[in-house]
Motif scaffolding. Structure first.
Motif, short mmCIF file in Angstrom:
data_model
loop_
_atom_site.label_atom_id
_atom_site.label_comp_id
_atom_site.label_asym_id
_atom_site.label_seq_id
_atom_site.Cartn_x
_atom_site.Cartn_y
_atom_site.Cartn_z
N ASP A 181 0.62 -0.87 -0.05
CA ASP A 181 0.22 -0.04 -0.08
C ASP A 181 0.93 0.87 0.18
OD1 ASP A 181 -2.72 1.14 0.28
OD2 ASP A 181 -2.80 1.03 1.74
N THR A 248 -7.85 -1.71 -15.24
CA THR A 248 -8.54 -1.49 -13.76
C THR A 248 -7.49 -1.53 -13.03
OG1 THR A 248 -10.32 -1.39 -14.82
CG2 THR A 248 -10.77 -1.84 -12.39
N GLY A 368 -5.45 3.31 -4.90
CA GLY A 368 -6.69 4.16 -4.99
C GLY A 368 -7.63 4.36 -6.02
N ARG A 370 -6.61 3.00 -9.02
CA ARG A 370 -6.66 1.69 -10.43
C ARG A 370 -6.66 2.29 -11.43
NH1 ARG A 370 -4.75 -0.24 -8.20
NH2 ARG A 370 -5.29 -2.15 -8.56
N TYR B 208 -5.07 1.56 -0.97
CA TYR B 208 -5.77 0.26 -1.43
C TYR B 208 -7.03 0.29 -0.55
CZ TYR B 208 -2.34 -1.31 -4.44
OH TYR B 208 -1.14 -1.83 -5.34
N PHE B 209 -7.07 0.56 0.53
CA PHE B 209 -8.09 0.51 1.18
C PHE B 209 -8.74 1.41 1.68
CE2 PHE B 209 -4.99 -1.87 2.42
CZ PHE B 209 -4.77 -3.63 2.62
N THR B 386 -17.34 -10.02 -2.90
CA THR B 386 -15.35 -9.25 -3.38
C THR B 386 -14.26 -10.46 -3.41
OG1 THR B 386 -16.84 -7.92 -1.35
CG2 THR B 386 -14.42 -8.01 -0.95
N LYS B 387 -14.63 -11.03 -2.83
CA LYS B 387 -12.99 -11.62 -3.33
C LYS B 387 -13.04 -11.58 -5.05
CE LYS B 387 -8.94 -14.23 -1.81
NZ LYS B 387 -8.43 -13.55 -1.38
N PHE B 388 -14.12 -11.68 -5.35
CA PHE B 388 -13.44 -11.82 -7.00
C PHE B 388 -13.17 -10.48 -7.48
CE2 PHE B 388 -15.06 -10.22 -11.08
CZ PHE B 388 -15.07 -11.53 -12.16
N GLU B 390 -11.65 -8.13 -5.66
CA GLU B 390 -9.79 -8.23 -5.30
C GLU B 390 -8.98 -9.03 -6.22
OE1 GLU B 390 -9.42 -9.79 -1.14
OE2 GLU B 390 -7.49 -10.48 -1.61
N LEU B 391 -9.42 -10.10 -6.25
CA LEU B 391 -8.31 -11.09 -7.87
C LEU B 391 -8.63 -9.98 -8.92
CD1 LEU B 391 -9.91 -14.27 -6.15
CD2 LEU B 391 -7.23 -13.58 -6.59
N ASN B 392 -9.89 -9.69 -9.20
CA ASN B 392 -9.81 -9.30 -10.62
C ASN B 392 -9.77 -7.95 -10.50
OD1 ASN B 392 -13.18 -9.11 -12.48
ND2 ASN B 392 -11.20 -8.76 -13.12
N THR B 393 -9.50 -6.77 -10.07
CA THR B 393 -9.68 -5.35 -10.12
C THR B 393 -8.39 -4.78 -8.58
OG1 THR B 393 -11.37 -4.74 -10.20
CG2 THR B 393 -10.83 -5.20 -12.53
N ILE B 394 -8.67 -6.08 -7.61
CA ILE B 394 -7.94 -5.14 -6.94
C ILE B 394 -8.50 -3.98 -5.71
CG2 ILE B 394 -6.27 -4.46 -5.26
CD1 ILE B 394 -3.41 -5.66 -6.62
N GLY B 395 -10.23 -4.24 -6.26
CA GLY B 395 -10.77 -2.76 -5.63
C GLY B 395 -11.41 -2.39 -7.13
N VAL B 396 -11.61 -0.90 -6.51
CA VAL B 396 -12.79 -0.75 -8.03
C VAL B 396 -12.22 1.11 -6.87
CG1 VAL B 396 -15.30 0.69 -8.43
CG2 VAL B 396 -14.19 -1.73 -8.03
N SER B 397 -11.88 1.68 -8.01
CA SER B 397 -11.43 3.43 -8.15
C SER B 397 -11.95 3.91 -6.98
CB SER B 397 -11.91 4.05 -9.39
OG SER B 397 -12.08 5.36 -9.69
#
Lengths: 533, 533
Positions: A181, A248, A368, A370, B208-209, B386-388, B390-397
């Motif tokens: 992070d 993303t 953040g 992305r 990220y958080f 949420t896990k999906f 996380e693995l797909n794009t590590i979160g959302v803009s």
């Protein structure tokens, strides 16, 4: 054999990292929700799905308790075959709560860990931090901050106020350096003022389309421009003759590359990388069990002619400069150059690989946001990667693209515009900061005596026109104490969360430690490390 | 049989739509890059990969010509087995260029279409629009605009200026209503001023958080708050007892739901929806050939107990209000309520399904922001979704989340704050606008005499407290002329791009027409439609 190895490694790689191992004594230990260890094969999907940890007892500690589903007169969730029942699995026990009440802070910090599962277990971030109660939820009346802390923690966050990332820490806190992070960079960007600030009126960029004439039809032309400009300034990658694609984050572009480079029929493409490799590679490759590609482990032991080799340079986790190790007419390489920036390593050549991945998360610290980008030579590959993103998310946030463009422009402007203050030069700041942190870390390791670190290397940097040392974004730390076989568990016992070497296809005596957290957390980490004997 | 049906349908559903069929005479016809028709099975992956259209001849028309890869001393892209060679496929011929030079506009507009492939072919957006030369690239000196046009097209766009979506149109233009691009709403948001404007300083939300204590750890609390507030205001969905999850558009959440609801082992889960179904459902379900789920076609003819049923209500493409048609202990439903807002339909009940999907693309018109949300009852399902992500794009803009929160807040404020001007009420504006457009469309269809439309329905709206008619976001238009078997091709011949019914698992005499484009394009569309006999 290969299949077993896949099973073993696929579940390890996970952005969110692992915390399996020792359990510090704690009042946060909750009842296990199951106890039968499972075979790797049986547990695989669940691990990837990350349905571990937590448990009902956790709710009482959560700032926003999850209520049970309301009765709605509809049937409840049906149980998918084998997946919907209460799961018999190696339990992920919420296991530790560290309470710091010094100076009326009222922060309740904790983490909970996996005491019985194999070391390659991984967790949700909330499995590390779900017990974390937000400062404002804990009713704190005042928060002491260290001198180095740059992130103010208001007593109560204004309604609708932007998030601030992980809560502030105190000398008693669990220090979470599991994730990369990049909040270290906040300090720099607080100083740039309007240069990196963005204003978006309500009516702007509402369309799906950004550039209907471009292969990447959802790429903001301004971001395309600033990406090319910055690479030309830094000299770290060729851009002429390349397509710029936006994703993303670079993770989505990584998946897009797998999709674009895999054959449309036949056996799934083997995806490999030399160990230690980034823990996300196996997890992201395999989490949907695509028929097109499959994780095949360490490139250095791969036998076959058809593959996608992932080359991360400087390498996550160990910072080494890498080249592809495989060579075959039917093999292809994807170069992940997320860390190939002057704050981390001297820029020794202009990279000109077929596919190169970058991200603002590591170049400027805006995780953040992305936003990642790919430089892609081949038009057909670029089109297929674009198609992946179209099907996956119908493009990429325009707001974040505009912000990334503004931020990259601020970086370039600070070097190129006459009169721009030197204090606004990102790479100067980053290199100084990273060198300082590495110096502190080496001193701490020496003071402790039980840790070793990669040797410092240096080279001539074409960007700064001088010799520069490497300052990797992660420390690849080895615990040399003979009785410590699992360094991540050992450190967790001292309230330092790192990612185990086992997740990178390497020896669990190693851990990966983020070097990019805020000053307060980093300072506590090095002090604590120095005290370990 | 089922497998063949899958092959037939999977390639049809695609957000970007199709334009197969007639070829208007045009100077933009390029040489085909292949001509041998392929079996559905052989062509499937390529279709999904969307490697069609374009061709080297296109480069000359592109504003930013793609240069060939530079010689780099490295081996060129290796050919993945069966995938890297020049492809023998039904060619997607760039086929039409329409030049409008009236009043020195200099706009070069075109589209190119597929003349020989089956009607279920789909295309990149740039396959419709890749010949589009940006106004600034075409050296236009002035642009005439219609009275209804709200989007200024500057002579040259400022460097780094935000994109403006599809170029402005003239009465001679190809009108592209294939996508549900919601630019109609720009006019409304131009009037809201600071209420919907967002300012993001350079240092903000870099982590990220967003909310480490939440199941959806990357969800901005402000967005969570505004989502719940708006649903409470409108009364279209229950929020108490639900988890709010954010996605990069609702498409990502749709994939996340498939991932979360599919069993971890055994045969792939069958994914079904009653025809006509949204064309993206099959495409997004199958494009990675996941081992966990597979498109299984029309729900009304599905035989089996274990499935995921997608229920879109109001339905895309035909606007009908829907309920699940299947019922089984081991079946689950995902409710896509993207269009369940007062501008499109009366709000007749507070929906309280297990998983409900929404998006700002259709509720407020902010498609470029790529923000969707899910309301999910079950905590374990919410965690896996949420896990999906996380693995797909590590979160959302975060930037888009903050913008979406601001926009949603502006919507609620306009109804809830005393003194807020009525002209700032989104749903009032949207309903008025949609009713007007539907009235124009029905008049045009009547004037033409060869088209039919779904009957108008109405109901009591709990939000507006009055009877209201349905005004769907798409028109499900049928061509009744007996000699027209493919309505999309027929309309394309008249420079109107729509999406063929065949892509929705329905009769190609139907097309889906977006009702959400800008006034200028919509006005030209209805005039042109009225003239067809």
């Amino acid at each position: 054999m290969a299949a077993l190895r896949q099973l073993g490694t696929a579940v390890e790689g996970n952005f969110q990292g692992a915390a399996g191992g020792m359990v510090p004594p704690s009042p946060c230990v909750l009842a296990p929700n199951g106890s039968a260890p499972r075979s790797p094969a049986a547990s695989r999907r669940e691990e990837v799905a990350g349905n571990g940890g937590g448990g009902p007892g956790l709710a009482a500690l959560r700032p926003t308790p999850a209520k049970p589903p309301r009765g709605s007169g509809k049937k409840p969730f049906a149980a998918p075959a084998g997946g919907g029942k209460p799961r018999k699995r190696a339990p992920l026990w919420p296991a530790a709560l560290f309470v710091s009440v010094a100076m009326n802070v009222g922060l309740v910090l904790h983490h909970y860990v996996n005491s019985t599962s194999p070391p390659h277990h991984h967790h949700h971030p909330q499995e590390h931090q779900a017990c974390l109660v937000h400062p404002e939820a804990a009713g704190s009346s005042s928060v002491r901050r260290t001198a180095t802390q740059v992130e103010p923690v208001p007593k109560t966050r204004a309604a609708g106020a932007p998030s601030t990332g992980k809560p502030a820490v105190t000398p008693e806190s669990v220090i979470n350096l599991d994730h990369g992070d990049p909040t270290m960079f906040e300090e720099f960007w607080r100083g740039t003022g309007a240069a990196a600030e963005i204003v978006i009126p309500g009516w702007q960029t509402m369309s799906y389309f950004s550039d209907v004439g471009n292969v990447c039809w959802f790429l903001e032309p301004g971001l395309d421009h600033e990406v090319r400009r910055l690479h030309r300034l830094v000299g770290n990658a060729a851009v002429d003759g390349y397509h710029v694609l936006v994703g993303t984050g670079s993770t989505q572009l990584f998946m897009a590359a797998l999709y674009a480079l895999s054959p449309p029929a036949g056996a799934p493409m083997s995806v490999v990388s030399t160990a230690p490799y980034y823990s996300s590679y196996p997890a992201v490759t395999d989490f949907l069990q695509s028929g097109f590609f499959r994780w095949a482990g360490d490139a250095s032991s791969f036998e076959g002619d058809t593959y996608i080799e992932l080359v991360c340079s400087p390498n996550n986790p160990d910072g080494t400069i890498r080249e592809a190790v495989l060579s075959s007419e039917s093999g292809v390489a994807v170069h992940d150059l997320a860390y190939y920036w002057p704050q981390y390593t001297p820029i020794t050549r202009r990279a000109d690989h077929d596919i190169m991945l970058f991200t603002v998360s590591k170049s400027t610290g805006h995780a953040g946001t992305r936003i990642g980008w790919a430089l892609v030579k081949d038009r057909d590959v670029a089109k297929k990667m674009t198609k992946f993103i179209e099907l996956n998310t119908i493009g990429v946030s325009k707001d974040s693209q505009l912000r990334a463009a503004k931020v990259l422009r601020a970086v370039s402007d600070a070097y190129e515009l006459p009169g721009a203050g030197e204090e606004h030069r990102l790479f100067d700041y980053g290199r100084r900061k990273m060198a300082e942190r590495w110096s502190m870390l080496r001193e701490a390791a020496a003071a402790s005596g039980i840790f070793s670190l990669p040797d410092e290397t240096s080279g001539y940097c074409n960007f700064t026109k001088d010799m520069a040392s490497t300052n990797p974004a992660f420390a690849w730390l080895r615990c040399d104490r003979e009785d410590v076989e699992d360094c991540a568990s050992f450190l967790r016992g001292h309230k330092i969360l790192t990612r185990s070497g086992s997740q990178f296809g390497a020896d669990p005596r190693y851990v990966r430690v983020s070097m990019l957290d805020r000053d307060d957390a980093y300072d506590i980490f090095v002090k604590r490390l120095a005290s370990l004997k």
